[in-house]
Design a protein around this motif. Sequence first.
Motif, mmCIF file in Angstrom:
data_model
loop_
_atom_site.group_PDB
_atom_site.id
_atom_site.type_symbol
_atom_site.label_atom_id
_atom_site.label_comp_id
_atom_site.label_asym_id
_atom_site.label_seq_id
_atom_site.Cartn_x
_atom_site.Cartn_y
_atom_site.Cartn_z
ATOM 1 N N THR A 26 -2.743 5.304 1.694
ATOM 2 C CA THR A 26 -2.835 5.035 3.128
ATOM 3 C C THR A 26 -1.136 5.119 3.746
ATOM 4 O O THR A 26 -0.567 4.212 2.795
ATOM 5 C CB THR A 26 -3.587 4.006 3.776
ATOM 6 O OG1 THR A 26 -4.907 3.815 4.193
ATOM 7 C CG2 THR A 26 -3.319 3.953 5.713
ATOM 8 N N ARG A 27 -0.677 5.811 3.903
ATOM 9 C CA ARG A 27 0.808 5.482 4.539
ATOM 10 C C ARG A 27 0.862 4.506 5.770
ATOM 11 O O ARG A 27 0.680 4.813 6.809
ATOM 12 C CB ARG A 27 1.205 6.837 5.183
ATOM 13 C CG ARG A 27 1.767 8.141 4.012
ATOM 14 C CD ARG A 27 1.919 9.309 4.783
ATOM 15 N NE ARG A 27 3.533 9.199 4.118
ATOM 16 C CZ ARG A 27 3.949 9.912 3.808
ATOM 17 N NH1 ARG A 27 3.634 11.373 4.019
ATOM 18 N NH2 ARG A 27 5.286 9.978 2.903
ATOM 19 N N ARG A 28 2.300 3.470 5.438
ATOM 20 C CA ARG A 28 2.736 2.883 6.177
ATOM 21 C C ARG A 28 4.123 2.431 6.573
ATOM 22 O O ARG A 28 4.620 2.803 5.354
ATOM 23 C CB ARG A 28 1.978 1.334 5.951
ATOM 24 C CG ARG A 28 0.401 1.146 5.989
ATOM 25 C CD ARG A 28 -0.059 -0.418 5.147
ATOM 26 N NE ARG A 28 -1.525 -0.226 5.138
ATOM 27 C CZ ARG A 28 -1.543 -0.580 3.399
ATOM 28 N NH1 ARG A 28 -1.495 -0.095 3.067
ATOM 29 N NH2 ARG A 28 -3.381 -1.045 3.986
ATOM 30 N N GLU A 29 4.105 2.164 7.443
ATOM 31 C CA GLU A 29 5.509 1.648 7.932
ATOM 32 C C GLU A 29 6.304 0.755 7.014
ATOM 33 O O GLU A 29 7.524 0.809 7.115
ATOM 34 C CB GLU A 29 6.102 2.005 8.955
ATOM 35 C CG GLU A 29 6.040 3.146 10.242
ATOM 36 C CD GLU A 29 6.234 3.249 11.321
ATOM 37 O OE1 GLU A 29 6.774 2.598 11.719
ATOM 38 O OE2 GLU A 29 5.454 3.789 11.956
ATOM 39 N N GLU A 30 5.220 -0.246 7.002
ATOM 40 C CA GLU A 30 5.719 -1.695 6.340
ATOM 41 C C GLU A 30 5.122 -1.842 4.940
ATOM 42 O O GLU A 30 4.261 -1.202 4.639
ATOM 43 C CB GLU A 30 5.149 -2.338 7.344
ATOM 44 C CG GLU A 30 3.817 -3.391 7.504
ATOM 45 C CD GLU A 30 3.078 -1.989 7.582
ATOM 46 O OE1 GLU A 30 1.563 -2.333 8.168
ATOM 47 O OE2 GLU A 30 3.377 -1.091 9.330
ATOM 48 N N LEU A 31 5.931 -2.344 4.152
ATOM 49 C CA LEU A 31 5.308 -3.255 2.835
ATOM 50 C C LEU A 31 4.333 -3.967 2.976
ATOM 51 O O LEU A 31 4.398 -5.337 3.260
ATOM 52 C CB LEU A 31 6.698 -3.267 2.675
ATOM 53 C CG LEU A 31 7.365 -2.828 1.874
ATOM 54 C CD1 LEU A 31 8.670 -2.942 0.968
ATOM 55 C CD2 LEU A 31 7.148 -1.295 0.895
ATOM 56 N N VAL A 32 3.369 -4.292 2.408
ATOM 57 C CA VAL A 32 2.163 -5.034 2.059
ATOM 58 C C VAL A 32 1.999 -5.541 0.856
ATOM 59 O O VAL A 32 1.824 -4.678 0.129
ATOM 60 C CB VAL A 32 1.152 -4.433 2.699
ATOM 61 C CG1 VAL A 32 -0.061 -4.852 2.557
ATOM 62 C CG2 VAL A 32 1.000 -4.053 3.889
#
Length: 73
Positions: A36-42
């Motif tokens: 999944t592409r995310r804008e934030e780091l998890v």
Amino acid sequence: MPRTTCGTCKRNIAALPGGGPGQWRLSRHDAPHDGTRREELVSCSASLRPVELDALDFQLPLPQEESELIVLF
């Protein structure tokens, strides 16, 4: 820094001194990539969890044979 395997994501992660003498914690690290592409780091849910002292690798294994030695000049 010593390293250990994260119990959640199974990655080889550095351990950092944490709290008092003889106490260690996993360093902060990213969660396993699920595509999944995310804008934030998890961060992995195990980031900063305490680590047992006997689970740490303080030194890489030394070569057993002369042919495995690396000579630096």
